[in-house]
Design an enzyme around this catalytic site. Structure first.
Site, PDB file in Angstrom:
ATOM      1  N   TYR A 199       0.952  -1.135  -0.045  1.00 33.19           N
ATOM      2  CA  TYR A 199      -0.233   0.132   0.034  1.00 33.19           C
ATOM      3  C   TYR A 199       0.930   1.429  -0.001  1.00 33.19           C
ATOM      4  CZ  TYR A 199      -3.132   3.550   1.744  1.00 33.19           C
ATOM      5  OH  TYR A 199      -3.735   4.787   1.906  1.00 33.19           O
ATOM      6  N   VAL A 227      -7.196   9.411   9.395  1.00 32.23           N
ATOM      7  CA  VAL A 227      -8.309  10.163   9.334  1.00 32.23           C
ATOM      8  C   VAL A 227      -9.648   9.278   9.951  1.00 32.23           C
ATOM      9  CG1 VAL A 227      -9.878  11.697   7.745  1.00 32.23           C
ATOM     10  CG2 VAL A 227      -7.560  11.224   6.961  1.00 32.23           C
TER      11      VAL A 227
HETATM   12  N1  LIG Z   1      -8.777   7.072   6.023  1.00 30.29           N
HETATM   13  C1  LIG Z   1      -7.576   7.367   6.052  1.00 30.29           C
HETATM   14  O1  LIG Z   1      -7.102   7.564   7.498  1.00 30.29           O
HETATM   15  C2  LIG Z   1      -6.585   7.729   5.101  1.00 30.29           C
HETATM   16  C3  LIG Z   1      -5.306   7.692   5.336  1.00 30.29           C
HETATM   17  C4  LIG Z   1      -4.471   8.107   4.323  1.00 30.29           C
HETATM   18  C5  LIG Z   1      -4.907   7.810   3.007  1.00 30.29           C
HETATM   19  N2  LIG Z   1      -6.172   7.632   2.738  1.00 30.29           N
HETATM   20  C6  LIG Z   1      -6.642   7.696   1.458  1.00 30.29           C
HETATM   21  O2  LIG Z   1      -7.807   8.516   1.301  1.00 30.29           O
HETATM   22  C7  LIG Z   1      -8.431   7.986   0.011  1.00 30.29           C
HETATM   23  C8  LIG Z   1     -10.045   7.885   0.609  1.00 30.29           C
HETATM   24  O3  LIG Z   1     -10.076   6.913   1.787  1.00 30.29           O
HETATM   25  P1  LIG Z   1     -11.175   6.552   2.621  1.00 30.29           P
HETATM   26  O4  LIG Z   1     -10.790   6.309   4.028  1.00 30.29           O
HETATM   27  O5  LIG Z   1     -12.450   7.529   2.384  1.00 30.29           O
HETATM   28  O6  LIG Z   1     -11.364   5.063   2.077  1.00 30.29           O
HETATM   29  P2  LIG Z   1     -12.680   4.376   1.397  1.00 30.29           P
HETATM   30  O7  LIG Z   1     -12.587   3.212   1.273  1.00 30.29           O
HETATM   31  O8  LIG Z   1     -14.046   4.691   2.347  1.00 30.29           O
HETATM   32  O9  LIG Z   1     -13.018   5.291  -0.015  1.00 30.29           O
HETATM   33  C9  LIG Z   1     -12.402   4.866  -1.377  1.00 30.29           C
HETATM   34  C10 LIG Z   1     -13.357   4.851  -2.349  1.00 30.29           C
HETATM   35  O10 LIG Z   1     -12.699   4.343  -3.324  1.00 30.29           O
HETATM   36  C11 LIG Z   1     -13.552   3.692  -4.223  1.00 30.29           C
HETATM   37  N3  LIG Z   1     -13.085   3.111  -5.156  1.00 30.29           N
HETATM   38  C12 LIG Z   1     -11.994   2.127  -4.768  1.00 30.29           C
HETATM   39  N4  LIG Z   1     -11.834   1.255  -5.991  1.00 30.29           N
HETATM   40  C13 LIG Z   1     -12.324   1.740  -7.178  1.00 30.29           C
HETATM   41  C14 LIG Z   1     -12.050   1.891  -8.181  1.00 30.29           C
HETATM   42  N5  LIG Z   1     -11.247   0.909  -9.042  1.00 30.29           N
HETATM   43  N6  LIG Z   1     -12.757   2.546  -9.202  1.00 30.29           N
HETATM   44  C15 LIG Z   1     -13.756   3.604  -8.514  1.00 30.29           C
HETATM   45  N7  LIG Z   1     -13.690   3.786  -7.199  1.00 30.29           N
HETATM   46  C16 LIG Z   1     -13.095   3.073  -6.488  1.00 30.29           C
HETATM   47  C17 LIG Z   1     -14.376   2.872  -3.305  1.00 30.29           C
HETATM   48  O11 LIG Z   1     -15.432   2.258  -3.514  1.00 30.29           O
HETATM   49  C18 LIG Z   1     -14.604   3.843  -1.982  1.00 30.29           C
HETATM   50  O12 LIG Z   1     -15.813   4.813  -2.060  1.00 30.29           O
HETATM   51  C19 LIG Z   1      -7.780   6.626  -0.218  1.00 30.29           C
HETATM   52  O13 LIG Z   1      -7.158   7.147  -1.391  1.00 30.29           O
HETATM   53  C20 LIG Z   1      -6.963   6.363   0.693  1.00 30.29           C
HETATM   54  O14 LIG Z   1      -5.907   5.642   0.352  1.00 30.29           O
HETATM   55  C21 LIG Z   1      -6.927   7.584   3.760  1.00 30.29           C
END
Ligand SMILES: NC(=O)c1ccc[n+]([C@@H]2O[C@H](COP(=O)([O-])OP(=O)(O)OC[C@H]3O[C@@H](n4cnc5c(N)ncnc54)[C@H](O)[C@@H]3O)[C@@H](O)[C@H]2O)c1
Length: 332
Positions: free
Chosen positions: A155, A185
């Site tokens: 990742y 987050v």
């Molecule tokens: N939540 C955290 O603490 C955190 C920390 C660091 C980075 N991030 C990054 O932030 C972003 C959002 O994370 P989140 O926590 O909201 O996660 P989440 O899983 O709730 O949201 C990710 C979204 O992307 C969509 N998705 C996944 N694969 C896809 C594809 N092939 N095509 C279209 N849509 C697709 C999913 O259905 C989902 O709605 C991500 O890029 C994640 O890596 C999150």
């Protein structure tokens, strides 16, 4: 959430990829509340329909159900768009360890498709979700943007590759990009269920059900937990900034304090205990440490403050109170 004093013209067309997910759906909601047109691209791999159901009634909201691994879909989604907030990815370190190929396909190939589509559509700026996992094994504390270590998981590699590609698209094609390295987050609409759930919603659900939260390790590992509204603020600042020095770079998105897992559980018990006093008596279970987890994570937010004017409104305590209230009202 209202966008205050951010010099943001609110009649933009903004594409939010991953807009049905935790962070993406909160971004869609705020952008719509402030008068923008929002296009949400999501394949519902981990996102939830209920996160965007209320938005479907808004005439300024368009849902494109599709996959960022398909370049045509990315082109369609970027058509006539001013800004992209790219959130779509497969999150979770353990998921990427169990299935590195799918994580790479979505997080790297999908990301590249989105960059190409954004470049071809001549969008004004491409803001993307990077990650604190890029700091890897660096022991430097607090983490400053230009000192990173070796990645500790597939990742983390995918998220670092995103940054490298964004830089190349800025220098080679003149696409304006900003990467936001999110630090753990939390907040409303974060999924508490499933094998890859994040620690705060998972613990909240367990405590609400009087089940013992299971901590990986002795509870001394710490994180810079960041409330969702601070993250929204940074996304809006990233698209609104007119400071040329502030673009084509990456920022830590955090609160700038660290909390260990023992402290986290104490706070959760205190806040949930106001709804149900029995929660204060639930025992914690300590298990083995997990592969790929870094012991401590703390961000410097000076760069975001200086170049983007970031001023986080929610501390871990005030954010946790909001999150706990939301989970109690919506999921109890
Ligand atoms: N939540 C955290 O603490 C955190 C920390 C660091 C980075 N991030 C990054 O932030 C972003 C959002 O994370 P989140 O926590 O909201 O996660 P989440 O899983 O709730 O949201 C990710 C979204 O992307 C969509 N998705 C996944 N694969 C896809 C594809 N092939 N095509 C279209 N849509 C697709 C999913 O259905 C989902 O709605 C991500 O890029 C994640 O890596 C999150």
């Amino acid at each position: 959430m209202t966008i205050k004093n951010l010099n943001f013209n609110s009649s933009n067309r903004v594409l939010v990829t991953g807009g049905a997910g935790f962070i993406g759906s909160n971004l869609c909601e705020t952008l719509l509340e402030n008068g923008n047109k929002v296009i949400c691209l999501d394949n519902f791999a981990t996102g939830k329909r209920e996160n965007i159901t209320p938005l479907l009634e808004n005439q300024n909201f368009t849902l494109i159900e599709g996959d960022i691994r398909d370049l045509d879909t990315c082109h369609k989604a970027c058509n006539s768009v001013d800004y992209v907030l790219h959130q779509a990815a497969l999150g979770s370190v353990p998921r990427s360890i169990n299935d590195p190929i799918t994580s790479n396909d979505v997080n790297v190939s999908g990301f590249l498709n989105m960059l190409v589509a954004a470049r071809d559509a001549k969008v004004k700026r491409f803001v993307f979700a990077a990650s604190s996992s890029t700091y890897g094994d660096s022991t430097n504390m607090p983490k400053v943007e230009d000192i990173i270590g070796n990645p500790l998981s597939p990742y983390a590699i995918t998220k670092y590759v995103n940054e490298l590609y964004a830089t190349i698209f800025s220098t080679t094609y003149g696409l304006e990009t900003i990467g936001l390295r999110y630090f753990n987050v939390f907040g409303r609409k974060q999924d508490p269920n499933g094998a890859y759930a994040a620690v705060i919603p998972k613990f909240v659900m367990q405590l609400m059900n009087h089940e013992s939260p299971v901590v990986n390790g002795d509870g001394s590992f710490s994180r810079d937990f960041t409330y969702i509204d601070n993250v929204i603020q940074m996304n809006i600042r990233a698209i609104a900034s007119i400071n040329k020095e502030a673009i084509n770079t990456v920022y830590n998105v955090a609160y700038g304090e660290r909390t260990d897992l023992k402290q986290l559980i104490t706070l959760l018990k205190e806040y949930l205990g106001e709804f149900d006093p029995k929660i204060k008596d639930v025992e914690t279970i300590y298990g083995p440490q997990r592969t790929g987890d870094v012991p401590h994570s703390l961000a410097s937010i000076n760069k975001a403050k200086t170049l983007l004017g970031y001023s986080p409104e929610y501390s871990i305590e005030s954010g946790l109170k909001e999150a706990v209230n939301w989970y109690w009202k919506n999921l109890k």
